[in-house]
Design an enzyme around this catalytic site. Structure first.
Site, PDB file in Angstrom:
ATOM      1  N   ASN A 200       0.866  -1.184   0.000  1.00  0.00           N
ATOM      2  CA  ASN A 200       0.000   0.000   0.000  1.00  0.00           C
ATOM      3  C   ASN A 200       0.899   1.230   0.000  1.00  0.00           C
ATOM      4  O   ASN A 200       1.464   1.583   1.030  1.00  0.00           O
ATOM      5  CB  ASN A 200      -0.891  -0.033   1.252  1.00  0.00           C
ATOM      6  CG  ASN A 200      -1.770   1.195   1.357  1.00  0.00           C
ATOM      7  OD1 ASN A 200      -1.843   1.998   0.428  1.00  0.00           O
ATOM      8  ND2 ASN A 200      -2.446   1.351   2.490  1.00  0.00           N
TER       9      ASN A 200
ATOM     10  N   LYS B 299       0.037   4.211  -0.292  1.00  0.00           N
ATOM     11  CA  LYS B 299      -0.640   5.401   0.247  1.00  0.00           C
ATOM     12  C   LYS B 299      -0.442   6.574  -0.718  1.00  0.00           C
ATOM     13  O   LYS B 299      -0.508   6.362  -1.925  1.00  0.00           O
ATOM     14  CB  LYS B 299      -0.158   5.678   1.679  1.00  0.00           C
ATOM     15  CG  LYS B 299      -0.289   4.418   2.546  1.00  0.00           C
ATOM     16  CD  LYS B 299      -0.044   4.624   3.996  1.00  0.00           C
ATOM     17  CE  LYS B 299      -0.207   3.292   4.730  1.00  0.00           C
ATOM     18  NZ  LYS B 299      -0.027   3.408   6.171  1.00  0.00           N
TER      19      LYS B 299
ATOM     20  N   HIS C  73      -9.503   1.015   5.007  1.00  0.00           N
ATOM     21  CA  HIS C  73      -8.210   1.216   5.669  1.00  0.00           C
ATOM     22  C   HIS C  73      -8.393   2.178   6.847  1.00  0.00           C
ATOM     23  O   HIS C  73      -9.209   3.099   6.773  1.00  0.00           O
ATOM     24  CB  HIS C  73      -7.189   1.785   4.671  1.00  0.00           C
ATOM     25  CG  HIS C  73      -5.803   1.791   5.223  1.00  0.00           C
ATOM     26  ND1 HIS C  73      -5.361   2.777   6.074  1.00  0.00           N
ATOM     27  CD2 HIS C  73      -4.783   0.915   5.087  1.00  0.00           C
ATOM     28  CE1 HIS C  73      -4.106   2.496   6.426  1.00  0.00           C
ATOM     29  NE2 HIS C  73      -3.735   1.375   5.843  1.00  0.00           N
TER      30      HIS C  73
ATOM     31  N   GLU D  20      -6.766   4.631   7.831  1.00  0.00           N
ATOM     32  CA  GLU D  20      -6.601   6.054   7.516  1.00  0.00           C
ATOM     33  C   GLU D  20      -7.869   6.624   6.893  1.00  0.00           C
ATOM     34  O   GLU D  20      -8.201   7.785   7.089  1.00  0.00           O
ATOM     35  CB  GLU D  20      -5.375   6.237   6.607  1.00  0.00           C
ATOM     36  CG  GLU D  20      -4.092   6.079   7.410  1.00  0.00           C
ATOM     37  CD  GLU D  20      -2.926   5.506   6.643  1.00  0.00           C
ATOM     38  OE1 GLU D  20      -2.939   5.526   5.398  1.00  0.00           O
ATOM     39  OE2 GLU D  20      -1.987   5.021   7.309  1.00  0.00           O
TER      40      GLU D  20
ATOM     41  N   GLU E  48      -5.134  -4.843  10.781  1.00  0.00           N
ATOM     42  CA  GLU E  48      -4.151  -3.779  10.970  1.00  0.00           C
ATOM     43  C   GLU E  48      -4.480  -3.004  12.241  1.00  0.00           C
ATOM     44  O   GLU E  48      -5.334  -2.104  12.226  1.00  0.00           O
ATOM     45  CB  GLU E  48      -4.188  -2.804   9.788  1.00  0.00           C
ATOM     46  CG  GLU E  48      -3.743  -3.401   8.472  1.00  0.00           C
ATOM     47  CD  GLU E  48      -3.165  -2.326   7.549  1.00  0.00           C
ATOM     48  OE1 GLU E  48      -2.009  -2.469   7.149  1.00  0.00           O
ATOM     49  OE2 GLU E  48      -3.860  -1.347   7.254  1.00  0.00           O
TER      50      GLU E  48
ATOM     51  N   GLY F 113       2.584   2.590  10.837  1.00  0.00           N
ATOM     52  CA  GLY F 113       3.510   3.715  10.659  1.00  0.00           C
ATOM     53  C   GLY F 113       4.228   4.130  11.925  1.00  0.00           C
ATOM     54  O   GLY F 113       4.798   5.214  11.995  1.00  0.00           O
TER      55      GLY F 113
ATOM     56  N   SER G 283       3.622  -1.761  10.496  1.00  0.00           N
ATOM     57  CA  SER G 283       5.076  -1.759  10.719  1.00  0.00           C
ATOM     58  C   SER G 283       5.751  -3.075  10.328  1.00  0.00           C
ATOM     59  O   SER G 283       6.678  -3.531  11.006  1.00  0.00           O
ATOM     60  CB  SER G 283       5.399  -1.380  12.170  1.00  0.00           C
ATOM     61  OG  SER G 283       4.964  -0.057  12.429  1.00  0.00           O
TER      62      SER G 283
END
Ligand code: 13P
Length: 243
Positions: free
Chosen positions: A9, A11, A87, A89, A162, A168, A204
């Site tokens: 991904n 992003k 996701h 985010e 996730e 991140g 991560s």
């Protein structure tokens, strides 16, 4: 490692088409799915010999007055075969709801895309002991429409676990912890749709810890963000799944 899938991904990276083509060329491995920003999909799709093309999101309507959106049908026409949905985010920064993820899963599958439904708890939810409850809510609601239509199967659906606190941050979940949560998710799926669905871990992941996650049968692959932007990391991760 047999039958493990890596989804990269990207992003909102990289900045230029030139960089995107360069990174995609270095990531063209079997059992790898690359999800670049929409703007690079066409160009990257042309160069793949082994990797598959993924989208980071989609819109559920087929076409029409939906400014800024890209439909599942348009993605399928562009050669995309996987779609990341829900996701964290998008849930936490763009206000995406369970109801929206359900419409997206349905649209993806109806257009012959493999839906990659992302679920995961925040740090606070985890601290409050609500992890399983959150995962169950996101999973059951996200699958509800596709389940009602009876179109789910073990090749058009993947779940990505996730944990939000691991994304991140460099603080990955332990491999054992990810395995236990994947087993829980698989048991929910069995109960909900009576299928053995593959679960990926994300948060991560690097070439350093990937092998530990993939060592467990319950974890069928990884959804990778930051490390997928580095060519040396990509090469090492591809070597792990090719072994
Ligand atoms: P990182 O690998 O950068 O933690 O991102 C994970 C992720 O969000 C993949 O979808």
């Amino acid at each position: 490692m047999k039958n493990k899938t890596l989804i990269f991904n990207w992003k909102m990276n990289p900045l230029t088409a030139e960089e995107a083509v360069d990174l995609a060329s270095a990531s063209d491995y079997k059992n790898v799915v690359i999800a670049p920003p929409f703007i690079f999909l066409n160009e990257i799709g042309k160069l793949f010999k082994n990797a598959k093309l993924g989208a980071q999101d989609l819109y559920w309507e087929e076409k029409g007055a939906f400014t800024g959106e890209v439909s599942a049908k348009q993605l399928a026409e562009a050669g995309v075969s996987y779609a990341i949905i829900g996701h964290s985010e998008r849930r936490h920064k763009m206000g995406e709801t369970d109801g929206m993820t359900a419409k997206k899963v349905l649209a993806a599958i109806k257009n012959n895309l493999t839906a990659v439904l992302c679920i995961g708890e925040t740090e606070q939810e985890r601290a409050e002991g609500k992890t399983n409850q959150i995962l169950e809510r996101q999973l059951v609601n996200g699958l509800s429409l596709a389940k009602a239509e009876g179109i789910l199967n073990d090749s058009n659906l993947l779940i990505a676990y996730e944990p939000v606190w691991a994304i991140g941050t460099g603080k990955a979940q332990t491999a054992e912890g990810a395995m236990e949560t994947s087993a829980f998710i698989k048991s929910l799926l069995k109960k909900e749709i009576d299928m053995d669905i593959r679960v990926l871990y994300g948060g991560s992941v690097t070439s350093q810890n990937l092998g530990e996650f993939l060592g467990y049968n319950e974890i069928s692959g990884a959804l990778v963000g930051g490390a997928s932007l580095k060519k040396d990391e990509v090469k090492k991760m591809a070597e792990i799944i090719e072994k």
